[in-house]
Write a protein that holds these residues in place. Structure first.
Motif, mmCIF file in Angstrom:
data_model
loop_
_atom_site.group_PDB
_atom_site.id
_atom_site.type_symbol
_atom_site.label_atom_id
_atom_site.label_comp_id
_atom_site.label_asym_id
_atom_site.label_seq_id
_atom_site.Cartn_x
_atom_site.Cartn_y
_atom_site.Cartn_z
ATOM 1 N N MET A 1 5.154 -3.755 -2.291
ATOM 2 C CA MET A 1 4.733 -4.182 -0.467
ATOM 3 C C MET A 1 3.779 -2.912 -0.315
ATOM 4 N N ILE A 2 3.599 -1.539 -0.990
ATOM 5 C CA ILE A 2 2.885 -0.717 -1.431
ATOM 6 C C ILE A 2 1.457 -1.262 -1.606
ATOM 7 N N ILE A 3 1.319 -1.211 -2.151
ATOM 8 C CA ILE A 3 0.336 -1.800 -3.304
ATOM 9 C C ILE A 3 -0.297 -3.156 -1.973
ATOM 10 N N LEU B 1 -0.156 -3.250 0.981
ATOM 11 C CA LEU B 1 -0.593 -2.658 2.413
ATOM 12 C C LEU B 1 -2.056 -1.772 1.623
ATOM 13 N N ALA B 2 -1.886 -1.044 0.962
ATOM 14 C CA ALA B 2 -3.032 -0.374 0.506
ATOM 15 C C ALA B 2 -4.082 -1.059 0.558
ATOM 16 N N THR C 1 -5.249 -2.587 4.603
ATOM 17 C CA THR C 1 -5.681 -1.153 4.974
ATOM 18 C C THR C 1 -7.631 -1.835 5.024
ATOM 19 N N TYR D 1 0.820 -4.534 10.357
ATOM 20 C CA TYR D 1 0.322 -3.614 9.752
ATOM 21 C C TYR D 1 -1.181 -3.654 9.891
ATOM 22 N N TRP E 1 1.496 -12.598 -2.495
ATOM 23 C CA TRP E 1 2.715 -11.801 -3.437
ATOM 24 C C TRP E 1 3.817 -12.324 -3.538
ATOM 25 N N SER F 1 3.134 -7.498 7.576
ATOM 26 C CA SER F 1 2.601 -7.306 6.685
ATOM 27 C C SER F 1 1.113 -7.259 7.688
ATOM 28 N N GLN G 1 9.046 -9.442 5.416
ATOM 29 C CA GLN G 1 7.639 -9.145 4.925
ATOM 30 C C GLN G 1 6.718 -9.131 5.282
#
Length: 239
Positions: A1-3, A5-6, A9, A164, A151, A161, A157
């Protein structure tokens, strides 16, 4: 999930460059209004609601509807039937009539518009409207939605996303607003110059653009009826 969001961005930052120039004039008006914070909140909420809503619809399969609509639009563009041509002709006439009526507005009427007319509700609608108008050119956003789909996340989630992405999308606009508030003397001069330009030329450009679009629709519809469309794309209408 962090990947993910990266990855989202930089796409969101790139996407924001498509709408930020359109927001300069509303932002200038908001900085000069009586309730700048409330107005920019409404404006940002309008952008967020429209953009996030479209992202959610895309996530849950509206792309199938878009494909269907796109097919019909493509057929109308290349080989319209009589009813569609009549509708196009009427739309063109309405646009020309509205442009003619708007063009008769006096400079006094245009100049009477002031930043005092800015309100949170109007800014919300304006933000949503600008976002919807710019969606066809928001290619980075479609790429971001595609990444989320790849994903294969859960519903919650996926929604987070999208939220975000749109928060990052709004970041440049909010930074401009904060800078305008932090440097009021410079932003005020900039605001006055922008508003003066819009008061003088904005209405004229709008009327000219509306007349041009109405004329093209009108001439193209007539052209199809006589066998010589203005934009001869697709099959020969006489075939």
């Amino acid at each position: 999930m962090i990947i993910l969001l990266a990855l989202l961005t930089p796409i969101a930052v790139l996407d924001s460059t498509s709408i930020t120039p359109l927001c300069i004039v509303p932002l200038a008006a908001m900085l000069e209004s009586r309730n700048p914070v409330l107005n920019v909140t409404g404006f940002a909420a309008g952008i967020f609601t429209a953009n996030a809503g479209m992202g959610i619809l895309l996530l849950f399969g509206l792309e199938i509807v878009f494909d269907t609509i796109g097919h019909h639009i493509g057929r109308w563009w290349s080989n319209p039937n009589t009813l569609e041509l009549i509708a196009q002709l009427v739309i063109g006439i309405i646009m020309l009539g509205f442009a003619w009526k708007s063009g008769r507005a006096t400079e006094k009427t245009v100049k009477q518009r002031s930043v005092d007319s800015v309100s949170m509700s109007r800014m919300y609608l304006l933000g949503a409207g600008l976002t919807l108008v710019g969606l066809p050119g928001a290619l980075p956003y479609f790429g971001a939605v595609d990444q989320i789909l790849r994903w294969d996340l859960g519903i919650l989630q996926s929604l987070l996303s999208i939220a975000y992405y749109n928060c990052v999308f709004l970041l440049p606009l909010l930074v401009l607003f904060v800078l305008g508030r932090a440097l009021p003397s410079k932003s005020k001069r900039f605001t006055k110059s922008i508003l003066s330009f819009i008061q003088l030329w904005g209405h004229r450009v709008f009327v000219a653009g509306l007349m041009l679009l109405g004329s093209v629709l009108f001439a193209d519809a007539i052209g199809w009826f006589v066998g010589h469309p203005l934009l001869p794309i697709g099959e020969d209408p006489a075939a």
